[in-house]
Design a protein around this motif. Structure first.
Motif, PDB file in Angstrom:
ATOM      1  N   ILE A  16      -1.336  63.260  35.749  1.00  0.00           N
ATOM      2  CA  ILE A  16      -3.195  63.456  35.294  1.00  0.00           C
ATOM      3  C   ILE A  16      -4.001  63.404  36.688  1.00  0.00           C
ATOM      4  O   ILE A  16      -4.864  64.423  36.562  1.00  0.00           O
ATOM      5  CB  ILE A  16      -4.095  62.369  35.200  1.00  0.00           C
ATOM      6  CG1 ILE A  16      -3.092  61.866  33.977  1.00  0.00           C
ATOM      7  CG2 ILE A  16      -5.803  62.092  35.210  1.00  0.00           C
ATOM      8  CD1 ILE A  16      -4.449  59.994  33.383  1.00  0.00           C
ATOM      9  N   LEU A  20      -5.339  67.426  36.897  1.00  0.00           N
ATOM     10  CA  LEU A  20      -6.923  67.916  37.203  1.00  0.00           C
ATOM     11  C   LEU A  20      -7.231  67.795  38.939  1.00  0.00           C
ATOM     12  O   LEU A  20      -8.287  68.930  38.998  1.00  0.00           O
ATOM     13  CB  LEU A  20      -7.952  66.524  37.211  1.00  0.00           C
ATOM     14  CG  LEU A  20      -7.911  65.855  35.618  1.00  0.00           C
ATOM     15  CD1 LEU A  20      -8.966  64.570  35.397  1.00  0.00           C
ATOM     16  CD2 LEU A  20      -8.754  66.378  34.470  1.00  0.00           C
ATOM     17  N   PRO A  24      -9.925  60.955  38.612  1.00  0.00           N
ATOM     18  CA  PRO A  24     -11.226  60.419  38.349  1.00  0.00           C
ATOM     19  C   PRO A  24     -12.169  58.941  38.466  1.00  0.00           C
ATOM     20  O   PRO A  24     -11.485  57.956  38.782  1.00  0.00           O
ATOM     21  CB  PRO A  24     -10.468  60.087  36.741  1.00  0.00           C
ATOM     22  CG  PRO A  24      -9.296  60.933  36.788  1.00  0.00           C
ATOM     23  CD  PRO A  24      -8.801  60.864  38.362  1.00  0.00           C
ATOM     24  N   SER A  27     -14.009  57.429  34.181  1.00  0.00           N
ATOM     25  CA  SER A  27     -13.918  58.646  33.178  1.00  0.00           C
ATOM     26  C   SER A  27     -13.066  57.947  32.080  1.00  0.00           C
ATOM     27  O   SER A  27     -12.216  57.171  32.490  1.00  0.00           O
ATOM     28  CB  SER A  27     -13.153  60.241  34.383  1.00  0.00           C
ATOM     29  OG  SER A  27     -13.863  60.598  35.278  1.00  0.00           O
ATOM     30  N   VAL A  29      -9.507  59.789  30.149  1.00  0.00           N
ATOM     31  CA  VAL A  29      -8.457  61.105  30.183  1.00  0.00           C
ATOM     32  C   VAL A  29      -7.626  61.029  29.151  1.00  0.00           C
ATOM     33  O   VAL A  29      -6.414  60.228  29.261  1.00  0.00           O
ATOM     34  CB  VAL A  29      -7.963  61.204  31.431  1.00  0.00           C
ATOM     35  CG1 VAL A  29      -6.596  62.205  31.745  1.00  0.00           C
ATOM     36  CG2 VAL A  29      -8.778  61.106  32.919  1.00  0.00           C
ATOM     37  N   THR A  41      -4.495  68.321  28.765  1.00  0.00           N
ATOM     38  CA  THR A  41      -4.764  67.162  29.515  1.00  0.00           C
ATOM     39  C   THR A  41      -6.998  67.599  29.597  1.00  0.00           C
ATOM     40  O   THR A  41      -6.991  68.917  29.865  1.00  0.00           O
ATOM     41  CB  THR A  41      -4.780  66.647  30.929  1.00  0.00           C
ATOM     42  OG1 THR A  41      -3.375  67.069  31.286  1.00  0.00           O
ATOM     43  CG2 THR A  41      -5.039  65.876  31.362  1.00  0.00           C
ATOM     44  N   ARG A  43     -10.127  65.313  30.510  1.00  0.00           N
ATOM     45  CA  ARG A  43     -11.020  64.278  31.488  1.00  0.00           C
ATOM     46  C   ARG A  43     -12.171  64.697  30.895  1.00  0.00           C
ATOM     47  O   ARG A  43     -13.185  65.971  30.859  1.00  0.00           O
ATOM     48  CB  ARG A  43     -11.306  64.516  32.697  1.00  0.00           C
ATOM     49  CG  ARG A  43     -11.955  62.958  33.055  1.00  0.00           C
ATOM     50  CD  ARG A  43     -12.316  63.376  34.891  1.00  0.00           C
ATOM     51  NE  ARG A  43     -13.799  64.458  34.950  1.00  0.00           N
ATOM     52  CZ  ARG A  43     -14.378  64.220  34.543  1.00  0.00           C
ATOM     53  NH1 ARG A  43     -15.042  62.894  34.711  1.00  0.00           N
ATOM     54  NH2 ARG A  43     -16.205  65.052  34.651  1.00  0.00           N
ATOM     55  N   GLU A 341     -11.781  69.906  31.201  1.00  0.00           N
ATOM     56  CA  GLU A 341     -13.173  69.194  31.558  1.00  0.00           C
ATOM     57  C   GLU A 341     -14.233  69.263  30.570  1.00  0.00           C
ATOM     58  O   GLU A 341     -14.228  70.431  30.838  1.00  0.00           O
ATOM     59  CB  GLU A 341     -13.698  68.636  33.681  1.00  0.00           C
ATOM     60  CG  GLU A 341     -12.744  68.587  34.079  1.00  0.00           C
ATOM     61  CD  GLU A 341     -13.427  68.004  35.437  1.00  0.00           C
ATOM     62  OE1 GLU A 341     -14.039  66.997  35.745  1.00  0.00           O
ATOM     63  OE2 GLU A 341     -13.677  68.483  36.036  1.00  0.00           O
TER      64      GLU A 341
END
Length: 342
Positions: A16, A20, A24, A27, A29, A41, A43, A341
């Motif tokens: 992760i 990203l 995070p 958050s 995810v 993925t 977020r 995101e």
């Protein structure tokens, strides 16, 4: 490229973080799974109390665009305390997400709860389930492989810009160039601007200061600005469809990445009063790439430079509503550099 195998919670968190590009905070995810293969993925910031149902439906809608996915792995990143005998933090959110995913024919495969120092199974009893220190991610096999490939995980996704010349001698030069542009026929001014900008986009080196001053000046003119932004993805379709990332064609992502570097370079030579259009264009690029939180930050910087800048205001409202760039809804056109995101 060698296939990566995710085996442990530390591997999941490393994946992760590298996907990203940052760690995070507060958050949710989600990672879509196709059989035993990783898909998209996503977020998103954790919701405010009372908004769990609409939030879950929005998240599930994003995830459902991965048509091949049948299940989801999630991780809740939060500093909220875990109290034995009580529901896990954000349990209402996960319950709502479970139901929303079911409406799309998807299930939750597994979940993790990531605190400030430890990670544990989300469904485990806090009094009995095994917690692992977050430091275990540093020694995970996945982390080692990503680091070997040159990837890094930033502590946050906070935007850090290089120093700007602020109120430099370039400000007067930009103003003079803006006046010259306004004295031209709009079609002639637009042609000059597009020729200059496309030359920069097709080059492999930064422009000189005179060319950069011209670019900064051209971005001050809204009609020219919009056309220059639409040139970035290298797609021959209507301007509005390009800006809203709703084209049939796929963006030339290497061109988009280079455009951001050129715009950041222009920012370093711009004064505060001329920087809002540049920062707004950079925000659009980040939104196109799926970096919603960074796009918001760039728009906030644009509004700090010019509180009345109309395009930055409208764009921030659009992104704040949770709208995701259309290109990221299709794996054939989505940006592959990082995760998504919203």
């Amino acid at each position: 490229m060698e296939t990566l195998t995710i085996k442990t919670p530390a591997d999941v968190l490393s994946f992760i973080g590298h996907t990203l590009g940052f760690w995070p905070i507060e958050s949710l995810v989600c990672i879509t799974l196709r059989d035993n293969r990783v898909g998209a993925t996503l977020r998103v910031d954790l919701p405010k109390p009372g908004a769990e149902l609409s939030y879950a439906r929005t998240v599930a809608g994003y995830l459902a665009h991965d048509a091949d996915a049948g299940s989801v792995l999630f991780a809740v990143y939060t500093s909220a305390p875990q109290v034995p005998g009580r529901a896990r933090p954000h349990a209402a959110t996960i319950a709502a997400l479970t139901g929303a995913l079911a409406e799309h024919g998807m299930t939750i495969r597994d979940g993790l709860l990531v605190g400030d120092d430890t990670v544990s199974e989300y469904d485990g009893d806090p009094a009995h389930c095994l917690s692992l220190p977050l430091s275990a991610t540093q020694s995970s096999q996945i982390n080692a492989e990503f680091v070997y490939r040159g990837s890094t995980i930033e502590a946050t996704d906070r935007v850090v810009l290089p120093p700007s010349t602020k109120e430099s001698r370039n400000a007067d030069a930009v103003d003079r160039r803006v006046q010259a542009i306004q004295n031209l026929n709009i079609l002639d001014a637009l042609k000059q601007a597009r020729d200059l900008w496309n030359g920069m986009l097709e080059s492999n080196s930064y422009p000189d200061d005179e060319q950069t001053v011209s670019l900064i000046a051209e971005l001050q003119c809204p009609a020219i600005r919009d056309h220059l932004m639409a040139e970035i993805p290298g797609i021959d379709e209507p301007l509005d469809r390009i800006l809203l990332a709703q084209t049939r064609g796929k963006p030339q992502w290497s061109r988009v990445e280079w455009a951001q570097q050129l715009l950041v370079h222009a920012y370093t030579l711009s004064s505060t009063r001329h920087s809002a259009p540049i920062l707004t264009a950079i925000a659009f690029i980040n939104w196109w790439e799926g970096h919603g939180s960074k796009a918001h930050q760039f728009l906030q910087l644009a509004l700090e430079a010019d509180p009345g800048y109309h395009l930055a205001k409208l764009s921030d409202q659009m992104i704040g509503s949770g709208m995701v760039a259309g290109w990221n809804m299709d794996k054939a056109t989505a940006y592959r550099g990082r995760g998504l995101e919203a």
